[in-house]
Design an enzyme around this catalytic site. Sequence first.
Site, mmCIF file in Angstrom:
data_model
loop_
_atom_site.group_PDB
_atom_site.id
_atom_site.type_symbol
_atom_site.label_atom_id
_atom_site.label_comp_id
_atom_site.label_asym_id
_atom_site.label_seq_id
_atom_site.Cartn_x
_atom_site.Cartn_y
_atom_site.Cartn_z
ATOM 1 N N HIS A 164 0.841 -1.209 0.000
ATOM 2 C CA HIS A 164 0.000 0.000 0.000
ATOM 3 C C HIS A 164 0.873 1.255 0.000
ATOM 4 O O HIS A 164 2.036 1.216 0.408
ATOM 5 C CB HIS A 164 -0.853 0.034 1.281
ATOM 6 C CG HIS A 164 -2.022 -0.900 1.270
ATOM 7 N ND1 HIS A 164 -2.352 -1.688 2.351
ATOM 8 C CD2 HIS A 164 -2.968 -1.152 0.323
ATOM 9 C CE1 HIS A 164 -3.444 -2.385 2.073
ATOM 10 N NE2 HIS A 164 -3.817 -2.087 0.843
ATOM 11 N N CYS A 183 -2.486 0.867 9.722
ATOM 12 C CA CYS A 183 -3.612 -0.004 9.305
ATOM 13 C C CYS A 183 -4.566 -0.366 10.424
ATOM 14 O O CYS A 183 -5.696 -0.784 10.157
ATOM 15 C CB CYS A 183 -3.115 -1.339 8.757
ATOM 16 S SG CYS A 183 -1.483 -1.389 8.108
HETATM 17 C C1 DA2 Z 1 -0.898 0.466 5.187
HETATM 18 N N1 DA2 Z 1 -1.261 -0.929 5.186
HETATM 19 C C2 DA2 Z 1 -0.175 -1.803 5.017
HETATM 20 C C3 DA2 Z 1 -2.593 -1.295 5.335
HETATM 21 N N2 DA2 Z 1 -3.436 -0.395 5.425
HETATM 22 N N3 DA2 Z 1 -3.071 -2.553 5.352
HETATM 23 C C4 DA2 Z 1 -2.395 -3.776 5.566
HETATM 24 C C5 DA2 Z 1 -3.245 -4.964 5.185
HETATM 25 C C6 DA2 Z 1 -2.527 -6.258 5.341
HETATM 26 C C7 DA2 Z 1 -3.351 -7.447 4.925
HETATM 27 N N4 DA2 Z 1 -2.665 -8.649 5.240
HETATM 28 C C8 DA2 Z 1 -3.651 -7.430 3.424
HETATM 29 O O1 DA2 Z 1 -2.843 -7.947 2.657
HETATM 30 O O2 DA2 Z 1 -4.677 -6.900 3.023
#
Ligand code: DA2
Length: 256
Positions: free
Chosen positions: A163, A248
Amino acid sequence: MTRGIALVRRPSGRLAEGLVTHIERSDVDLALARRQHEAYRAALTEAGWQVREVAPADHCPDSVFVEDTVVVCEGLAVITRPGAPQRRPEIPGTEKVVREAGLEVVRIEAPGTLDGGDVLQVDGTVYVGRGGRTNGEGVTQLRNHLATRGRTVIPVALREVLHLKSAVTALPDGTLLALPELLDTTALRQPVRTVDEEAGCHVVPLGDDLVLLAASAPRTAALVADLGFTPVVVDISEYEKLEGCVTCLSVLIPGA
Ligand SMILES: CN(C)C(=N)NCCC[C@H](N)C(=O)O
């Protein structure tokens, strides 16, 4: 005095099955993850935020990463449509809570996809990461929604990272902390400070001079302190195994 509402969602019992995309899968200790989440919530409370919980979603392994389900901007809640289809059942729980909080609610609709982790708001600018989860239609819809709040939306190309907020976040003074090899920094308007540890580009300004960051970024914590801010350090090792970071695990709604 409360600074506003901090939305959080306790980890699912299936947390260990969460998605991994750019890193090797490793074992997640659920009991430790629960303790770390409790400490994370306590850090928000201590910093003056009223923690409000979205009902846990045990059938959704990644639901603890509540940031990906909604983007909040000046009383408007943009309910996202996560790029990973298996994360879409997370949405109704978040929508219920933002409605109860009295926010105006709009949605990213198909074929648009957008993850909240791809959205970084700095002053009047909203950067949106273009990597694996957010598509062009999602950016267009977000731009139209946030135009009602006078925001300028700028897409940013991502490299090998999940992200946008995995690669860049902002300090309270609006300067950016980034790992330049992870994104196209030419799109960024604010000054960029390069960090030398991946978790160092993940910070959450908590108000005044408080800056939340992970225990896995000790050199960045020292940098943040050297810049005159107060680091608030939390250990989120079990979430980092699933490509999560400090951003997150919450959605801050100032003044709510
Ligand atoms: C800024 N970040 C990294 C986030 N807002 N989200 C992380 C989501 C992680 C989850 N395992 C996935 O792969 O969706």
